[in-house]
Enzyme design. Structure first.
Site, PDB file in Angstrom:
ATOM      1  N   GLU A 114      -4.774   3.393  -0.266  1.00 38.84           N
ATOM      2  CA  GLU A 114      -5.153   1.968  -0.315  1.00 38.84           C
ATOM      3  C   GLU A 114      -4.856   1.270   1.009  1.00 38.84           C
ATOM      4  O   GLU A 114      -4.180   1.822   1.887  1.00 38.84           O
ATOM      5  CB  GLU A 114      -4.414   1.257  -1.449  1.00 38.84           C
ATOM      6  CG  GLU A 114      -2.904   1.227  -1.259  1.00 38.84           C
ATOM      7  CD  GLU A 114      -2.248  -0.037  -1.813  1.00 38.84           C
ATOM      8  OE1 GLU A 114      -2.747  -1.141  -1.544  1.00 38.84           O
ATOM      9  OE2 GLU A 114      -1.217   0.096  -2.492  1.00 38.84           O
ATOM     10  N   LYS A 169      -7.768  -9.849   0.641  1.00 41.27           N
ATOM     11  CA  LYS A 169      -7.152  -8.887  -0.284  1.00 41.27           C
ATOM     12  C   LYS A 169      -8.242  -8.592  -1.310  1.00 41.27           C
ATOM     13  O   LYS A 169      -8.659  -9.483  -2.049  1.00 41.27           O
ATOM     14  CB  LYS A 169      -5.916  -9.533  -0.920  1.00 41.27           C
ATOM     15  CG  LYS A 169      -5.277  -8.725  -2.022  1.00 41.27           C
ATOM     16  CD  LYS A 169      -3.990  -9.394  -2.493  1.00 41.27           C
ATOM     17  CE  LYS A 169      -3.563  -8.899  -3.860  1.00 41.27           C
ATOM     18  NZ  LYS A 169      -2.343  -9.553  -4.346  1.00 41.27           N
ATOM     19  N   VAL A 171      -4.939  -1.513  -5.335  1.00 37.41           N
ATOM     20  CA  VAL A 171      -5.020  -0.297  -6.148  1.00 37.41           C
ATOM     21  C   VAL A 171      -6.327  -0.309  -6.941  1.00 37.41           C
ATOM     22  O   VAL A 171      -7.078   0.681  -6.962  1.00 37.41           O
ATOM     23  CB  VAL A 171      -3.796  -0.188  -7.091  1.00 37.41           C
ATOM     24  CG1 VAL A 171      -4.000   0.903  -8.131  1.00 37.41           C
ATOM     25  CG2 VAL A 171      -2.534   0.074  -6.271  1.00 37.41           C
ATOM     26  N   ASP A 197      -0.936 -13.799 -15.625  1.00 40.06           N
ATOM     27  CA  ASP A 197      -1.115 -13.109 -14.351  1.00 40.06           C
ATOM     28  C   ASP A 197      -0.947 -11.609 -14.571  1.00 40.06           C
ATOM     29  O   ASP A 197       0.144 -11.055 -14.479  1.00 40.06           O
ATOM     30  CB  ASP A 197      -0.138 -13.637 -13.304  1.00 40.06           C
ATOM     31  CG  ASP A 197      -0.461 -13.081 -11.919  1.00 40.06           C
ATOM     32  OD1 ASP A 197      -1.181 -12.069 -11.839  1.00 40.06           O
ATOM     33  OD2 ASP A 197       0.000 -13.656 -10.925  1.00 40.06           O
ATOM     34  N   SER A 227      -2.395  -7.988 -13.314  1.00 44.81           N
ATOM     35  CA  SER A 227      -3.143  -7.421 -12.192  1.00 44.81           C
ATOM     36  C   SER A 227      -4.402  -6.698 -12.651  1.00 44.81           C
ATOM     37  O   SER A 227      -4.409  -6.008 -13.680  1.00 44.81           O
ATOM     38  CB  SER A 227      -2.261  -6.438 -11.435  1.00 44.81           C
ATOM     39  OG  SER A 227      -2.990  -5.820 -10.407  1.00 44.81           O
ATOM     40  N   ASP A 238      -5.301  -4.186 -11.393  1.00 44.82           N
ATOM     41  CA  ASP A 238      -4.925  -2.769 -11.356  1.00 44.82           C
ATOM     42  C   ASP A 238      -4.856  -2.181 -12.768  1.00 44.82           C
ATOM     43  O   ASP A 238      -5.259  -1.036 -12.989  1.00 44.82           O
ATOM     44  CB  ASP A 238      -3.541  -2.575 -10.711  1.00 44.82           C
ATOM     45  CG  ASP A 238      -3.514  -2.933  -9.231  1.00 44.82           C
ATOM     46  OD1 ASP A 238      -4.573  -3.238  -8.668  1.00 44.82           O
ATOM     47  OD2 ASP A 238      -2.409  -2.900  -8.648  1.00 44.82           O
ATOM     48  N   LYS A 244       7.205  -2.285  -9.365  1.00 47.34           N
ATOM     49  CA  LYS A 244       8.396  -3.031  -8.959  1.00 47.34           C
ATOM     50  C   LYS A 244       8.913  -3.875 -10.099  1.00 47.34           C
ATOM     51  O   LYS A 244       8.153  -4.418 -10.883  1.00 47.34           O
ATOM     52  CB  LYS A 244       8.035  -3.974  -7.816  1.00 47.34           C
ATOM     53  CG  LYS A 244       7.983  -3.320  -6.479  1.00 47.34           C
ATOM     54  CD  LYS A 244       8.198  -4.374  -5.395  1.00 47.34           C
ATOM     55  CE  LYS A 244       8.224  -3.705  -4.044  1.00 47.34           C
ATOM     56  NZ  LYS A 244       6.895  -3.406  -3.537  1.00 47.34           N
TER      57      LYS A 244
HETATM   58  N1  PSU Z   1       2.996  -3.583  -5.447  1.00 46.76           N
HETATM   59  C1  PSU Z   1       3.775  -3.131  -4.448  1.00 46.76           C
HETATM   60  N2  PSU Z   1       3.278  -3.110  -3.166  1.00 46.76           N
HETATM   61  C2  PSU Z   1       1.998  -3.492  -2.890  1.00 46.76           C
HETATM   62  C3  PSU Z   1       1.198  -3.938  -3.980  1.00 46.76           C
HETATM   63  C4  PSU Z   1       1.726  -3.949  -5.220  1.00 46.76           C
HETATM   64  O1  PSU Z   1       4.913  -2.773  -4.683  1.00 46.76           O
HETATM   65  O2  PSU Z   1       1.589  -3.466  -1.710  1.00 46.76           O
HETATM   66  C5  PSU Z   1      -0.240  -4.316  -3.714  1.00 46.76           C
HETATM   67  C6  PSU Z   1      -1.172  -3.200  -4.213  1.00 46.76           C
HETATM   68  O3  PSU Z   1      -2.283  -3.095  -3.349  1.00 46.76           O
HETATM   69  C7  PSU Z   1      -1.604  -3.706  -5.573  1.00 46.76           C
HETATM   70  C8  PSU Z   1      -1.666  -5.191  -5.347  1.00 46.76           C
HETATM   71  O4  PSU Z   1      -2.829  -3.190  -6.007  1.00 46.76           O
HETATM   72  O5  PSU Z   1      -0.559  -5.473  -4.496  1.00 46.76           O
HETATM   73  C9  PSU Z   1      -1.575  -5.957  -6.642  1.00 46.76           C
HETATM   74  O6  PSU Z   1      -1.830  -7.304  -6.430  1.00 46.76           O
HETATM   75  P1  PSU Z   1      -2.026  -8.289  -7.687  1.00 46.76           P
HETATM   76  O7  PSU Z   1      -0.680  -8.343  -8.338  1.00 46.76           O
HETATM   77  O8  PSU Z   1      -2.426  -9.608  -7.058  1.00 46.76           O
HETATM   78  O9  PSU Z   1      -3.093  -7.690  -8.530  1.00 46.76           O
HETATM   79 MN    MN Z   2      -2.089 -11.323 -10.099  1.00 47.09          MN
END
Ligand code: PSU
Ligand code: MN
Length: 308
Positions: free
Chosen positions: A26, A87, A107, A137, A139, A141, A158
């Site tokens: 990624e 992003k 991801v 919220d 993701s 993903d 995390k």
């Molecule tokens: N979690 C991490 N490091 C990262 C990300 C997530 O520990 O760099 C990045 C990844 O690319 C993941 C994205 O897909 O953040 C998720 O963002 P969001 O929560 O806005 O969907």
């Molecule tokens: Mn989000």
């Protein structure tokens, strides 16, 4: 693969036509996840780790509005230095295309692009999930894991996230969560979370067998492989908890939400641990690239036996 919005590097085109093992990588981690210059170092080290373990790396990103699979070193430098990249998750691809923009794929975004190109194995650090700051919220993903048949190798998620809720969502959506040589879901910096996985598998070969069984049954979800951070680099859950709580409280106080929340939390945690978390982050990413390459090699030998 022919699609007007995609551009595959010659190396990836060749690897695909030969059926050689490929690992997708990624790029949000480069554009939004890590500071400069560690992001560039990491991007290069990830590619090297994949190569050293016998597979071809395919870093995915948007450049001038093209979905690119496989980047040159100059292109990695460009991504790592730019401060205005998007992003890119599912809803952002068309934005990047019409604006001819550069972007780092999340991801979710990377799973989509890799799968379109026929790449089945992908290495990342941590996946996104259900945030603690707002119940809505969640993701993209997670939705992508439910819908896109690829193997995603990560170090869990995390503890900035609501990990029990994240695992419940994955269960509801039928996504297998594999613990690689562990019975516990790893929490990125920490090897422990107190939470379980749906199956423990102990070798890349077993993981390839699992993927074959899952997809041959007609399942269409992704498979999440969680690979705990190496012991020597890990930070205990009790050390991380107060730091995460502080970063999270600041996000709420400052009204940070949506796409900006994850990058904000990541950079605050890095500041609050005085770079210690950064070292851990790099170590686990490389560890995941290695395992993904091993799995890609195993998948390759079993390729003709899959239904997808
Ligand atoms: N979690 C991490 N490091 C990262 C990300 C997530 O520990 O760099 C990045 C990844 O690319 C993941 C994205 O897909 O953040 C998720 O963002 P969001 O929560 O806005 O969907
Ligand atoms: Mn989000």
């Amino acid at each position: 693969m022919k699609h007007p919005n995609f551009q595959l590097s010659p190396e990836i085109t060749r690897a695909l036509s030969m059926g050689a093992p490929i690992v997708a990588l990624e790029s949000t981690v480069i554009t939004h996840g890590l500071p400069h210059p560690q992001n560039l170092e990491l991007a290069r080290d990830m590619e090297k780790q994949v190569r050293d373990n016998g597979a071809t790396p395919a870093t995915v990103a948007l450049l001038d509005g093209k979905i690119r699979i496989g980047l040159s070193d100059l292109e990695l430098i460009r991504l790592s230095e730019s401060e205005s990249t998007l992003k890119v998750s599912h809803r952002d691809f068309a934005t990047a295309i019409v604006k001819k923009a550069d972007g780092g794929t999340t991801v979710a975004g990377t799973m989509y692009a890799a799968n379109m190109a026929g790449i089945k194995v992908f290495a990342t650090g941590g996946i996104g999930g259900v945030h603690k700051e707002s119940a809505f919220d969640i993701s993209t993903d997670l939705r992508s894991l439910a819908e896109i048949p690829t193997i995603v190798v990560c170090a869990g998620a995390k503890a900035i996230l609501d990990l029990p809720a994240t695992l419940e969502y994955l269960e509801t959506m039928g996504v297998p969560v594999i613990g690689y040589q562990t019975d516990e879901f790893p929490a990125f910096y920490s090897r422990e979370s107190g939470l379980g996985v749906s199956a423990r598998l102990d070798s890349p070969e077993e993981i390839a067998e699992f993927a074959k069984a899952h997809w041959n049954l007609g399942m269409r979800s992704g498979i999440l492989v969680t690979n705990p951070i190496p012991e020597t680099e890990s930070i205990s859950k009790s050390k991380m908890e107060p730091i995460i709580a502080k970063a999270s409280a600041e996000a709420i106080e400052q009204g940070i939400h949506g796409q900006k929340l994850t990058p904000f939390l990541l950079s605050r945690i890095s500041e609050l641990t005085k770079g210690k978390s950064l070292k851990a982050n790099l170590a686990l990413l490389l560890n995941n690239a290695r395992l993904a390459a091993e799995i890609a090699k195993e998948m390759n030998t079993k390729k003709k036996e899959w239904a997808i």
